[in-house]
Enzyme design. Sequence first.
Site, mmCIF file in Angstrom:
data_model
loop_
_atom_site.group_PDB
_atom_site.id
_atom_site.type_symbol
_atom_site.label_atom_id
_atom_site.label_comp_id
_atom_site.label_asym_id
_atom_site.label_seq_id
_atom_site.Cartn_x
_atom_site.Cartn_y
_atom_site.Cartn_z
ATOM 1 N N LYS A 57 0.840 -1.200 0.000
ATOM 2 C CA LYS A 57 0.000 0.000 0.000
ATOM 3 C C LYS A 57 0.879 1.256 0.000
ATOM 4 O O LYS A 57 0.624 2.210 -0.746
ATOM 5 C CB LYS A 57 -0.943 -0.017 1.214
ATOM 6 C CG LYS A 57 -2.076 -1.020 1.050
ATOM 7 C CD LYS A 57 -2.866 -1.316 2.310
ATOM 8 C CE LYS A 57 -3.876 -2.431 2.013
ATOM 9 N NZ LYS A 57 -4.666 -2.886 3.148
ATOM 10 N N GLN A 101 -5.034 -1.688 9.276
ATOM 11 C CA GLN A 101 -4.933 -3.019 8.666
ATOM 12 C C GLN A 101 -5.556 -4.073 9.578
ATOM 13 O O GLN A 101 -5.296 -4.111 10.782
ATOM 14 C CB GLN A 101 -3.439 -3.334 8.395
ATOM 15 C CG GLN A 101 -3.196 -4.616 7.629
ATOM 16 C CD GLN A 101 -3.735 -4.593 6.198
ATOM 17 O OE1 GLN A 101 -3.792 -3.554 5.545
ATOM 18 N NE2 GLN A 101 -4.160 -5.746 5.712
ATOM 19 N N ASP A 124 -11.411 2.568 3.714
ATOM 20 C CA ASP A 124 -11.827 1.167 3.591
ATOM 21 C C ASP A 124 -13.332 1.056 3.358
ATOM 22 O O ASP A 124 -13.819 0.002 2.946
ATOM 23 C CB ASP A 124 -11.504 0.406 4.892
ATOM 24 C CG ASP A 124 -10.218 -0.403 4.785
ATOM 25 O OD1 ASP A 124 -9.933 -0.918 3.692
ATOM 26 O OD2 ASP A 124 -9.518 -0.510 5.812
HETATM 27 N N1 GUN Z 1 -7.180 -7.075 5.686
HETATM 28 C C1 GUN Z 1 -7.555 -7.834 4.625
HETATM 29 N N2 GUN Z 1 -8.239 -7.098 3.721
HETATM 30 C C2 GUN Z 1 -8.314 -5.834 4.237
HETATM 31 C C3 GUN Z 1 -8.884 -4.635 3.758
HETATM 32 O O1 GUN Z 1 -9.486 -4.551 2.682
HETATM 33 N N3 GUN Z 1 -8.721 -3.548 4.568
HETATM 34 C C4 GUN Z 1 -8.081 -3.609 5.770
HETATM 35 N N4 GUN Z 1 -8.002 -2.504 6.492
HETATM 36 N N5 GUN Z 1 -7.541 -4.721 6.231
HETATM 37 C C5 GUN Z 1 -7.650 -5.824 5.455
#
Ligand code: GUN
Length: 307
Positions: A57, A101, A124
Site C-alpha cells: 500500500k 490493517q 476502507d
Molecule cells: N485485511 C484484509 N483485507 C483488508 C482490507 O481490505 N482492509 C483492511 N483494512 N484490512 C484488510
Amino acid sequence: MNSSCSVNIIDGKAAAARVLNDVRDAVSALKDYGLHPALAVVLVGHDPASQVYVRNKVLRAKETSIRSVEHKLAAETTESDLLGLIADLNADPTINGILVQLPLPTHINENRVLQAIAPLKDVDGFHSENVGGLSQGREVLTPCTPNGCMHLLQDTLGDLSGKHAVVVGRSNIVGKPMAALLLKANCTVTVVHSRSVNAGELCRQADIVVVAVGRPRMLDASWLKPGCVVIDVGINRIEEDGRTRLVGDVDFDSALRVVSAITPVPGGVGPMTIALLMKNTVTATRLQHPALTIHSTPAEATCLSIS
Ligand code: GUN
C-alpha cells in the site's frame, strides 16, 4: 462449452495500472488547489501477511504521489492507545485517509476501532455511515476489493443492468458490499453462503459469479452456466507437488471449459484492491473539500472524473 483460447482472462494488473494512472492525474490536478492527498496506514503487531499488504500500500501511494504515513504499533498496544491515535488522525487536516490493517490482535475490538474512524477519512468504507450510505445508493467511500471487482466487471461486460449476479460469501469486507454494489448497478443479486440450500443450482443460474469464501478451488465448472463471467476474490496459499502455490476459490482450469471470462489468481482482483485504495484516498480528499465540485477548470474535470 468453450475452447479455452476464446476465454477472456481478465488482466487485473493492466486494469489496476489504468486506475493508478487516473489517480496520478487526479493527484496532480488537486495540487493546483493546494491539496496533497495523504494516507495514514496503521499496523498493529507483526502478522507477516499484513506486513506485506501494508508495504504494498505504501509503495503504490509513492508511485501515485500520494503522501503516506505509516504507524507501526506493537502487538501489545491497548485499544485505548489505538483509539487515541485514530482521534489524532481524524483531527489532523493534513491526513485525508485512514486505514487500519485487519486483522487486529484479539484483545482489541475491531468494530469499535472501525467506528472511530471519521467517515470522510474511512478509505476502507467499513464505517457504518459508509455501509449504510452504500445500501442507500449515496456517494460514499466504498470497500476497495468489491469496488475493484465492479471495475473489472464493467470493463468486461459494460452495462450490468438486468444481469443475474450470484455472490458466494457474505463477509462484511467483500460479500455484503459486493452485493450492494451489484444491486446499485441494476443487477438481480443472489447471495449464496454456508447455509444456502442448493448453492450449486443457484450459481448455475448466474451471468456473473463473484466468489469470496477463502476455500481453495471450491467451485468448478459444474457450478457455472456456460458463458458466465467469474470474478475470483480468493487468494489461498496451498502446498502442491512439493511447492507453495497461490490459488483462488475457483478451480481455474476446470472453469476455463465453460466461462466467457474469468480473473486469474494471482493477477486478477488482487492488484485492483490497492489501486482502489489509492482512488478512495483521492475521493476522500475531494469529499472533504466539497467546494471543489463547483469549479469547472480542466483540472477540476479530472478531479470529478475519478469520483
Ligand atoms: N485485511 C484484509 N483485507 C483488508 C482490507 O481490505 N482492509 C483492511 N483494512 N484490512 C484488510
